[in-house]
Design a protein around this motif. Sequence first.
Motif, mmCIF file in Angstrom:
data_model
loop_
_atom_site.group_PDB
_atom_site.id
_atom_site.type_symbol
_atom_site.label_atom_id
_atom_site.label_comp_id
_atom_site.label_asym_id
_atom_site.label_seq_id
_atom_site.Cartn_x
_atom_site.Cartn_y
_atom_site.Cartn_z
ATOM 1 N N UNK A 1 37.884 5.438 -41.235
ATOM 2 C CA UNK A 1 38.921 6.357 -41.698
ATOM 3 C C UNK A 1 38.599 6.957 -43.048
ATOM 4 N N UNK A 2 38.047 6.146 -43.956
ATOM 5 C CA UNK A 2 37.790 6.681 -45.297
ATOM 6 C C UNK A 2 36.640 7.670 -45.255
ATOM 7 N N UNK A 3 35.580 7.339 -44.484
ATOM 8 C CA UNK A 3 34.433 8.255 -44.423
ATOM 9 C C UNK A 3 34.814 9.556 -43.733
ATOM 10 N N UNK A 4 35.748 9.502 -42.780
ATOM 11 C CA UNK A 4 36.135 10.725 -42.069
ATOM 12 C C UNK A 4 36.788 11.722 -43.010
ATOM 13 N N UNK A 5 37.428 11.221 -44.075
ATOM 14 C CA UNK A 5 38.111 12.101 -45.027
ATOM 15 C C UNK A 5 37.154 13.096 -45.655
ATOM 16 N N UNK A 6 35.907 12.655 -45.865
ATOM 17 C CA UNK A 6 34.979 13.454 -46.660
ATOM 18 C C UNK A 6 34.180 14.440 -45.829
ATOM 19 N N UNK A 7 34.442 14.525 -44.519
ATOM 20 C CA UNK A 7 33.572 15.347 -43.668
ATOM 21 C C UNK A 7 34.011 16.804 -43.651
ATOM 22 N N UNK B 1 46.933 15.076 -32.773
ATOM 23 C CA UNK B 1 48.176 14.346 -33.051
ATOM 24 C C UNK B 1 48.148 12.996 -32.350
ATOM 25 N N UNK B 2 47.592 13.001 -31.123
ATOM 26 C CA UNK B 2 47.500 11.746 -30.385
ATOM 27 C C UNK B 2 46.504 10.808 -31.050
ATOM 28 N N UNK B 3 45.356 11.360 -31.511
ATOM 29 C CA UNK B 3 44.371 10.523 -32.203
ATOM 30 C C UNK B 3 44.973 9.937 -33.467
ATOM 31 N N UNK B 4 45.838 10.717 -34.137
ATOM 32 C CA UNK B 4 46.459 10.222 -35.360
ATOM 33 C C UNK B 4 47.501 9.156 -35.048
ATOM 34 N N UNK B 5 47.966 9.098 -33.799
ATOM 35 C CA UNK B 5 48.923 8.061 -33.433
ATOM 36 C C UNK B 5 50.355 8.420 -33.749
ATOM 37 N N UNK B 6 50.716 9.668 -33.531
ATOM 38 C CA UNK B 6 52.097 10.095 -33.772
ATOM 39 C C UNK B 6 52.892 9.905 -32.480
ATOM 40 N N UNK C 1 46.463 -8.251 -40.700
ATOM 41 C CA UNK C 1 45.615 -7.337 -39.928
ATOM 42 C C UNK C 1 46.414 -6.102 -39.522
ATOM 43 N N UNK C 2 47.662 -6.308 -39.093
ATOM 44 C CA UNK C 2 48.483 -5.174 -38.661
ATOM 45 C C UNK C 2 48.808 -4.277 -39.846
ATOM 46 N N UNK C 3 49.087 -4.895 -41.011
ATOM 47 C CA UNK C 3 49.380 -4.089 -42.199
ATOM 48 C C UNK C 3 48.180 -3.204 -42.523
ATOM 49 N N UNK C 4 46.976 -3.809 -42.505
ATOM 50 C CA UNK C 4 45.773 -3.024 -42.815
ATOM 51 C C UNK C 4 45.581 -1.926 -41.772
ATOM 52 N N UNK C 5 45.830 -2.273 -40.494
ATOM 53 C CA UNK C 5 45.637 -1.292 -39.426
ATOM 54 C C UNK C 5 46.579 -0.108 -39.615
ATOM 55 N N UNK C 6 47.845 -0.394 -39.969
ATOM 56 C CA UNK C 6 48.813 0.698 -40.146
ATOM 57 C C UNK C 6 48.427 1.547 -41.351
ATOM 58 N N UNK C 7 48.002 0.891 -42.437
ATOM 59 C CA UNK C 7 47.620 1.644 -43.634
ATOM 60 C C UNK C 7 46.439 2.563 -43.353
ATOM 61 N N UNK C 8 45.418 2.026 -42.638
ATOM 62 C CA UNK C 8 44.251 2.874 -42.378
ATOM 63 C C UNK C 8 44.611 3.992 -41.407
ATOM 64 N N UNK D 1 47.348 5.514 -41.475
ATOM 65 C CA UNK D 1 48.011 6.510 -42.319
ATOM 66 C C UNK D 1 46.973 7.382 -43.012
ATOM 67 N N UNK D 2 45.830 6.771 -43.417
ATOM 68 C CA UNK D 2 44.752 7.585 -43.984
ATOM 69 C C UNK D 2 44.293 8.591 -42.937
ATOM 70 N N UNK D 3 44.199 8.095 -41.679
ATOM 71 C CA UNK D 3 43.740 8.954 -40.586
ATOM 72 C C UNK D 3 44.604 10.188 -40.425
ATOM 73 N N UNK D 4 45.919 10.041 -40.646
ATOM 74 C CA UNK D 4 46.824 11.187 -40.519
ATOM 75 C C UNK D 4 46.318 12.377 -41.309
#
Lengths: 166, 476
Positions: free
Chosen positions: B284-290, B376-381, B405-412, B414-417
């Motif tokens: 998720x973090x690396x995708x931000x910079x593309x 939108x589906x990939x982002x999980x909305x 693990x779930x907290x980290x998954x939800x946070x990441x 959110x970055x994906x959004x």
Amino acid sequence: MELVVFYLFAALAVVTALVVVFVQRAVYGALSLIVCFAAIAGLFVQMEAKFLGAIQIIVYAGAIMVLFLFVIMLLDPQKEIFVGRKPALLIYASPLVIFFGYVLLRALLDAPQPAQGSLAERGAIREVAHALFQDYLLPFELTGILILVAVLGAMVLTKRRPAETE
Amino acid sequence: MDANYIAILPELILCGLGILVMVLIPSAGREGQARLGYLSLAGIVAALVASALLWGNQGTALFGMVFQDAFGNFSRILLLFASGSIALIALPYLRREGILMGEFFCLLLFATAGMTFMATSADLVMTFLGLETLSIATYVLAGFRSKDLRSVESAWKYFILGAFSTAFMLYGIAFIYGTAGSTKYQAIAEAVSRDGGLPITFAVGVGLLVVGFGFKVAMAPFHVWAPDVYQGAPLPVTSHLAVGSKAAAFVALLRIFQQVFPGLEGDWNFVFWTGAVLTMAIGNIAALAQSNIKRMLAYSSVAHAGYLLVGMAAGNPLGAQGILFYLAAYAFMTIGALAVVQVLSRPGEAGIDLDDYKGIGFRFPFLSVSLSVFLISLAGIPATAGFMGKFFIFSAAVQERLYWLVVIAVLTSAIGLYYYLRVIVLMFMHEAESEPPAPTLQPSLRAVIGLLILGTLVFGLYPAPLLELANQAVQF
């Protein structure tokens, strides 16, 4: 006498395997690997797995090594590619070598002693054929497909494209 | 146990047709290559129907080499659906790029057979051979645009690292065989339950197996090959890599860890836990910079491997069910997004930078809206299949009390959004910098994209039928 032959082949296999890893020229490495395979074939024969020994010579020391030498010949790797990186590689590799050496040694010490002559029975042509064409029939056929895919792939990568021929 | 060939009917169809197509290539001529593509597609559909008909079977076949169970058939249908869509999407692409050759479909058929064998395999030897058939065909497919250096680079990188990971996996299989005395899943499971505490060699074997599969599913830290390979491969092959190849590896992993080693679960959850956290964060973090949408989707695919690993870390039937559901949702949205990217790109795969998407929203409404739905589906909305998949997987983790693990998954997520929605913002809220010619959208592609949207939305709003099938599939 048997023990002497065993140690002879075993020492040969270990030394030539080390040569493969440490030698500078790829060709020498490949030639050394042939000797290593031959030594292992000798060990198979000594354990009365004669069929496996013969296959080891024909397939590995023979066919596969010829392919290796062909590839080395075609690529013609220059000596300097392999020089200079060795110390760093050794540093990265040594923990892994120690770990897997320990695991394999433990496995060897924990393993039950095999019954005498059991390999002679399991290594016979009849038994191998039985396994290959009954229990392992499907993997055998799938291996055929796998090789077909590899041949097709090699052809695709070297074939001229329709757009190029225009 | 006998040679019950009906059990492998889908694979027989795929392999037989693969050989037939291969033989027909020279005589088909330049124009006939497309017909070979439709023939291959018909074969994939026939294999899909055959898998559906085999649904109710039980037990093993062909001397204990393959399972014939609902899990295998569910996975088969999923993989065949992915390959069928990719074959249909690839046809116009190959024509446009001037590489319309029957060999593409031939390799795709063999790769698909390898994947479905992985799904039904009941023996490590079969799993390995299926994986290798898939991998070797995919190496070549990745380098199919042999005039483009990026494609060649992609094939080489994938080949070298793939061969490397194969060595890990084989070494692992050798250790497992040495300890358990068999490569058959059932025999290994018996050895595990009989001996209880197995020696270190068994753990090392399973560890090496996880490393091998980790490469294939792009689990961090074994994901480094993924962005370059995905970006360089031809677009339909990127779909195949991101969906088919990854789904097959996950299905095999699920089978091994849920069906064969249920007694081992506790020891291995931690490995998947760590892998999931690293994979989600890095992807998720690396995708931000593309700045290139294909590369962005490559990192997004890494991130999605992380969400699927959360289900592996949960290690319960709900997690397995969630993974199967998510793999289906993931297939809809990823193949769909890459198909739209393909239509919007120009020959030579030009025009796939994010800047090229500025202001196209109202000029090509169908394409922009479909891409938005997939993103939108990939982002999980909510209201999309992607959301439902994430929901089921995360609830499985909650059930196992893996709260962090779930907290980290939800946070990441959110970055994906941010990076998914950025594309939508670029499309609809920015002015176009240039006026590229309108892309041609073939009726077949319109149909595939429509079908994928339908899947994304229907299973997002009404997931029950698919979930029920997945539930039947995980009753091993």
